[in-house]
Motif scaffolding. Structure first.
Motif, PDB file in Angstrom:
ATOM      1  N   PHE A 155     -18.644  -6.397  -4.359  1.00 37.64           N
ATOM      2  CA  PHE A 155     -17.567  -7.353  -4.112  1.00 37.64           C
ATOM      3  C   PHE A 155     -17.985  -8.782  -4.419  1.00 37.64           C
ATOM      4  O   PHE A 155     -19.108  -9.190  -4.154  1.00 37.64           O
ATOM      5  N   TYR A 163      -5.752   1.873  -0.882  1.00 33.86           N
ATOM      6  CA  TYR A 163      -5.582   0.741  -1.789  1.00 33.86           C
ATOM      7  C   TYR A 163      -5.219   1.231  -3.182  1.00 33.86           C
ATOM      8  O   TYR A 163      -5.565   2.343  -3.576  1.00 33.86           O
ATOM      9  N   LEU A 188      -8.800  -4.465  -5.605  1.00 35.98           N
ATOM     10  CA  LEU A 188      -8.348  -3.468  -4.639  1.00 35.98           C
ATOM     11  C   LEU A 188      -7.222  -4.103  -3.841  1.00 35.98           C
ATOM     12  O   LEU A 188      -7.417  -5.136  -3.196  1.00 35.98           O
ATOM     13  N   SER A 189      -6.040  -3.522  -3.925  1.00 29.40           N
ATOM     14  CA  SER A 189      -4.866  -4.078  -3.270  1.00 29.40           C
ATOM     15  C   SER A 189      -4.442  -3.139  -2.143  1.00 29.40           C
ATOM     16  O   SER A 189      -3.871  -2.065  -2.383  1.00 29.40           O
ATOM     17  N   ARG A 190      -4.743  -3.559  -0.910  1.00 28.81           N
ATOM     18  CA  ARG A 190      -4.513  -2.711   0.259  1.00 28.81           C
ATOM     19  C   ARG A 190      -3.036  -2.389   0.444  1.00 28.81           C
ATOM     20  O   ARG A 190      -2.179  -3.266   0.343  1.00 28.81           O
ATOM     21  N   GLU A 193      -7.620 -11.772  -0.999  1.00 27.60           N
ATOM     22  CA  GLU A 193      -7.404 -11.515   0.423  1.00 27.60           C
ATOM     23  C   GLU A 193      -8.735 -11.192   1.089  1.00 27.60           C
ATOM     24  O   GLU A 193      -9.693 -10.806   0.425  1.00 27.60           O
ATOM     25  N   ASP A 240     -11.389  -8.998   3.182  1.00 25.52           N
ATOM     26  CA  ASP A 240     -11.726  -7.579   3.232  1.00 25.52           C
ATOM     27  C   ASP A 240     -11.099  -6.973   4.491  1.00 25.52           C
ATOM     28  O   ASP A 240     -11.402  -7.403   5.604  1.00 25.52           O
ATOM     29  N   TRP A 248     -10.814  -7.987  -3.107  1.00 25.57           N
ATOM     30  CA  TRP A 248      -9.590  -7.596  -2.436  1.00 25.57           C
ATOM     31  C   TRP A 248      -8.538  -8.631  -2.788  1.00 25.57           C
ATOM     32  O   TRP A 248      -8.818  -9.833  -2.763  1.00 25.57           O
TER      33      TRP A 248
END
Length: 144
Positions: free
Chosen positions: A37, A65, A84-86, A103, A105, A140
């Motif tokens: 990350f 995600y 990574l899009s939750r 965003e 984590d 994220w």
């Protein structure tokens, strides 16, 4: 009785005529199995080159995600980034230009772990597995 003998002879002929090859599959973890990350504070543009949708319910027993992989034009970021899009339930098209807002984590706020999306393949009898998107630096974020 004669019918049973005919069936037995046909079964034996079929068994010997099949040229099956037994492949021993060895599991080999050659691909990356964790994300690296990046800390990103400012929104950036992303040209989508690969998209893997989220197939899990948002309030499941893990952190689901969607995976957005694309090219950036920001000199402070690598050329290709995995986002990574939750809980993302939208679909995106390859080639689409997106504005990504970083965003925090989500694992910092919940005790759940990630629901990993893994691909695997068999090459020369060895099973190779890897985490989708882990070949790039990840963040994220959410697409606007």
């Amino acid at each position: 009785m004669k019918k049973n003998n005919q069936i037995l002879i046909i079964a034996v002929l079929l068994l010997f005529s099949c040229k099956s090859k037994i492949v021993i599959i060895e599991n080999s973890e050659n691909g990356k199995m964790e994300f690296n990350f990046l800390e990103v504070a400012q929104p950036f543009n992303l040209e989508l080159t690969e998209f893997h949708e989220n197939n899990f319910y948002c309030f499941t027993e893990g952190v689901p995600y969607a995976i957005l992989i694309g090219k950036t034009n920001n000199t402070s970021l690598p050329n290709i980034v995995t986002v990574l899009s939750r809980c993302e339930e939208r679909n995106f098209e390859v080639g689409q230009n997106l504005r990504i807002v970083p965003e925090e984590d989500p694992r910092k706020n919940v005790s759940l772990s990630l629901i990993y999306s893994v691909k695997d393949t068999i090459i020369r009898g060895k099973k190779k597995s890897w985490l989708i998107g882990a070949e790039n630096s990840a963040i994220w974020g959410i697409a606007e």
